[in-house]
Design a protein around this motif. Structure first.
Motif, mmCIF file in Angstrom:
data_model
loop_
_atom_site.group_PDB
_atom_site.id
_atom_site.type_symbol
_atom_site.label_atom_id
_atom_site.label_comp_id
_atom_site.label_asym_id
_atom_site.label_seq_id
_atom_site.Cartn_x
_atom_site.Cartn_y
_atom_site.Cartn_z
ATOM 1 N N GLN A 44 18.866 8.995 9.298
ATOM 2 C CA GLN A 44 18.664 7.892 8.197
ATOM 3 C C GLN A 44 18.136 8.590 6.897
ATOM 4 O O GLN A 44 17.997 7.990 5.890
ATOM 5 C CB GLN A 44 17.753 7.128 8.704
ATOM 6 N N GLY A 45 17.828 10.049 6.977
ATOM 7 C CA GLY A 45 17.365 10.619 5.815
ATOM 8 C C GLY A 45 15.734 10.686 5.596
ATOM 9 O O GLY A 45 15.201 10.966 4.571
ATOM 10 N N TYR A 46 15.253 10.549 6.558
ATOM 11 C CA TYR A 46 13.563 10.507 6.942
ATOM 12 C C TYR A 46 13.279 11.878 6.954
ATOM 13 O O TYR A 46 14.386 12.802 7.475
ATOM 14 C CB TYR A 46 12.962 9.812 7.930
ATOM 15 N N ALA A 47 12.289 12.703 6.641
ATOM 16 C CA ALA A 47 11.497 13.717 6.683
ATOM 17 C C ALA A 47 10.323 13.854 7.488
ATOM 18 O O ALA A 47 9.737 12.862 7.251
ATOM 19 C CB ALA A 47 11.425 14.625 5.393
ATOM 20 N N ARG A 48 10.088 14.625 8.301
ATOM 21 C CA ARG A 48 8.879 14.602 9.165
ATOM 22 C C ARG A 48 8.378 15.837 8.995
ATOM 23 O O ARG A 48 9.004 17.103 9.281
ATOM 24 C CB ARG A 48 9.056 14.103 10.613
ATOM 25 N N PHE A 49 7.059 15.999 8.942
ATOM 26 C CA PHE A 49 6.181 17.201 8.594
ATOM 27 C C PHE A 49 5.099 17.423 9.853
ATOM 28 O O PHE A 49 4.603 16.542 10.241
ATOM 29 C CB PHE A 49 5.641 17.134 7.256
ATOM 30 N N ARG A 50 4.748 18.634 10.084
ATOM 31 C CA ARG A 50 3.628 18.880 10.942
ATOM 32 C C ARG A 50 3.210 20.459 10.632
ATOM 33 O O ARG A 50 3.833 21.395 10.496
ATOM 34 C CB ARG A 50 4.222 19.119 12.494
ATOM 35 N N ILE A 51 1.763 20.309 10.223
ATOM 36 C CA ILE A 51 0.926 21.461 9.478
ATOM 37 C C ILE A 51 -0.305 21.636 10.376
ATOM 38 O O ILE A 51 -0.825 20.810 10.649
ATOM 39 C CB ILE A 51 0.620 21.154 8.203
ATOM 40 N N GLN A 52 -0.478 22.890 10.858
ATOM 41 C CA GLN A 52 -1.594 23.282 11.428
ATOM 42 C C GLN A 52 -2.732 23.678 10.367
ATOM 43 O O GLN A 52 -2.644 24.617 9.573
ATOM 44 C CB GLN A 52 -1.563 24.532 12.387
ATOM 45 N N ALA A 53 -3.714 22.829 10.308
ATOM 46 C CA ALA A 53 -4.812 23.268 9.625
ATOM 47 C C ALA A 53 -6.015 22.330 10.095
ATOM 48 O O ALA A 53 -6.722 21.163 9.528
ATOM 49 C CB ALA A 53 -4.583 22.381 7.988
ATOM 50 N N PRO A 54 -6.620 22.828 11.076
ATOM 51 C CA PRO A 54 -7.867 22.223 11.832
ATOM 52 C C PRO A 54 -9.179 21.907 11.062
ATOM 53 O O PRO A 54 -9.782 21.118 11.440
ATOM 54 C CB PRO A 54 -7.910 23.327 13.081
ATOM 55 N N ASN A 55 -9.277 22.555 9.987
ATOM 56 C CA ASN A 55 -10.536 22.452 9.525
ATOM 57 C C ASN A 55 -10.277 21.687 7.935
ATOM 58 O O ASN A 55 -11.398 21.570 7.368
ATOM 59 C CB ASN A 55 -11.140 23.884 8.918
ATOM 60 N N THR A 82 0.347 15.502 11.010
ATOM 61 C CA THR A 82 1.761 15.167 11.095
ATOM 62 C C THR A 82 2.003 13.759 10.312
ATOM 63 O O THR A 82 1.073 12.814 10.036
ATOM 64 C CB THR A 82 2.238 14.937 12.602
ATOM 65 N N GLY A 83 3.160 13.726 9.713
ATOM 66 C CA GLY A 83 3.519 12.583 9.043
ATOM 67 C C GLY A 83 5.132 12.567 8.621
ATOM 68 O O GLY A 83 5.683 13.591 8.726
#
Length: 371
Positions: A44-55, A82-83
Motif C-alpha cells: 500500500q506504500g506504508y513504511a515501517r521502521f525498527r531502531i535499537q536505542a534502549p537508552n 518501532t513505528g
C-alpha cells in the motif's frame, strides 16, 4: 452551509483513513544494507521502521505524514523502537534520517545517499500501484557502463570528478560509432552520484535502448555547485563558475576522451530542481554549445528568452502533478506558439521527488533522440 459541508467532508475523509486496514505484507526495502530486515515497505506504500536505542527517550523518522516531527516510533520492552507511517508514501525513492533525543542520525539498516547536503538514509517505496518500476527495472538485456573520470579543473585549481554512461554497444562497436551526449545535472544538496544511484539513469537508458525506443547516447553527470550554494541563497547563486567548468573544461575533455558527436545539434543539457535552474542559465548563456534543453522541476523558459527559435532544436519541461503541472504545460504551449519545438510533461501523482525525475528522463530521452 459551505463551512458545514467542508467540515463534513473532512470528517468523512478522516473516518475513511482511520478505517483503512494496513496490510501486513511488509518486506525489506530494496535500499537496505545486505541482510537487514528494516526498514520495511508494504504493497500500500506504508513504511515501517525498527531502531535499537534502549537508552533513548524519543525516536522519530523524518519520513512520514506526521507533520514536522515525521513518524514517531514507540519503545518496546526489548529496547527497540518501532513505528509505521500514518499513511502511504508516494512511490519511488525518498531520503530520510532519524532524530534520537534531538540528535540527527542515519538508519543503520539502510544504505546512504548524498542528499540534503549530507549522506542520508534512503528508502524505496515499491511501485505496486502504478508499475512504474518497469522503466528502470533490472532486466536480462545488454547493459551500458558507467565510467568514473577525473579531470583537472583550472577554474578551481583542483581535480574534479564526473560519471559517463556509455550505451551497451559502445565498447563492442567495431565501427567506432560516435554518439550524442546529454549533460545531466543533480539537484541542490546532491552530487554527481545522484542520477545513477537514486535516479537509476543507466537502467532507464539500457531499457529504452533494448526496447528500441531511443537512439543510443552518452550521459554525463558532474558536481554543479562548485562554489557551494547555501540554502536560502539559491536565488542569488552565481552559476558562471560552473558554466566555465562545464563548457570550457569538461565538455572538451569528454569530447577528446569519448566517441561523441561534438557539436550543439547532438548535445543536450538538462537538470532536476536546482540543476534545472543551472540548465536554464547555462543554455541561455551558451546557445552555441547546446541544441537541446531540459528542465525537470526547476527553471523556466519564455519565448523572450529564446531570441532566435533556430538556436534550439527542442525544449523539454516537466514536473510532478503535485508541483503544479498547469504552469508546465502553459510554458510548453507558449514556446510552441513562438515557433519553438517544446514538450511539456507532468508526472501524475508525484511531487518534488525522484519518481518524478525518473519518469521525466524516460520521456525526455525519447523526445530528444527517439526512434
Amino acid at each position: 452551509m459551505r463551512k458545514i459541508l467542508f467540515m463534513a467532508t473532512i470528517m468523512a475523509a478522516t473516518v475513511c483513513i482511520a478505517q483503512t486496514e494496513i496490510k501486513e505484507d511488509f518486506v525489506p526495502s530494496s535500499k537496505n544494507q545486505p541482510g537487514q530486515e528494516y526498514p520495511m515497505v508494504n504493497s500500500q506504500g506504508y513504511a515501517r521502521f525498527r531502531i535499537q536505542a534502549p537508552n533513548a527517550q524519543s525516536v522519530s523518522v523524518s519520513l512520514g505524514l506526521g507533520g514536522n516531527g515525521g513518524t514517531k516510533l514507540e519503545k518496546g520492552a526489548d529496547g527497540y523502537w518501532t513505528g509505521t507511517t500514518s499513511g502511504p508514501m508516494d512511490e519511488g525513492f525518498h531520503y530520510y534520517h532519524l532524530t534520537i533525543d534531538g540528535g540527527t542520525f542515519n538508519d543503520p539498516g539502510t544504505n546512504n545517499y548524498y542528499g540534503s547536503s549530507r549522506w542520508e538514509s534512503g528508502i524505496e517505496i515499491p511501485t505496486y500501484r502504478t508499475g512504474d518500476s518497469d522503466i528502470y527495472a533490472e532486466r536480462d538485456i545488454p547493459h551500458g557502463e558507467v565510467h568514473e573520470i577525473k579531470f583537472w579543473c583550472k577554474e578551481t585549481g583542483s581535480l574534479k570528478r564526473a560519471f559517463v554512461y556509455t550505451p551497451p554497444t559502445y565498447s563492442s562497436d567495431k565501427a567506432k560509432v560516435h554518439y550524442p551526449v546529454l549533460y545531466l545535472q543533480h539537484g541542490y544538496g546532491e552530487d554527481e552520484t545522484a542520477w545513477f544511484t537514486q535516479g537509476h539513469a543507466d537502467l532507464i537508458m539500457d531499457n529504452l535502448i533494448a526496447d528500441g525506443k531511443i537512439r543510443p547516447f552518452i550521459v554525463v553527470t558532474t558536481y554543479g555547485m562548485i562554489n557551494h550554494a547555501k540554502f536560502g541563497q539559491i536565488a542569488t547563486f552565481d552559476y558562471s563558475p560552473f558554466e566555465r567548468v562545464l563548457c570550457d573544461e569538461l565538455i572538451p575533455y569528454v569530447d577528446s576522451h569519448f566517441r561523441t558527436i561534438a557539436n550543439k545539434d547532438n548535445r543536450a543539457m538538462a537538470g532536476l530542481s536546482m540543476g534545472g535552474f543551472t540548465t536554464q542559465v547555462v543554455t541561455l548563456a551558451r546557445p552555441e554549445v547546446f541544441g537541446y534543453y531540459g528542465l525537470l522541476s526547476g527553471g523556466s523558459y519564455t519565448p523572450q528568452d529564446i531570441t532566435d527559435p533556430k538556436q534550439v532544436r527542442k525544449i523539454f519541461v516537466s514536473c510532478g502533478s503535485k508541483e503544479g503541472g498547469d504552469r508546465i504545460m502553459k510554458q510548453a504551449e507558449d514556446l510552441r506558439a513562438a515557433g519553438i519545438d517544446a514538450m511539456g510533461y507532468v508526472s501524475e501523482g508525484t511531487a518534488h521527488e525522484f519518481l518524478t525525475w525518473r519518469r521525466a528522463l524516460y520521456e525526455m530521452a525519447q523526445y530528444f533522440w527517439g526512434k
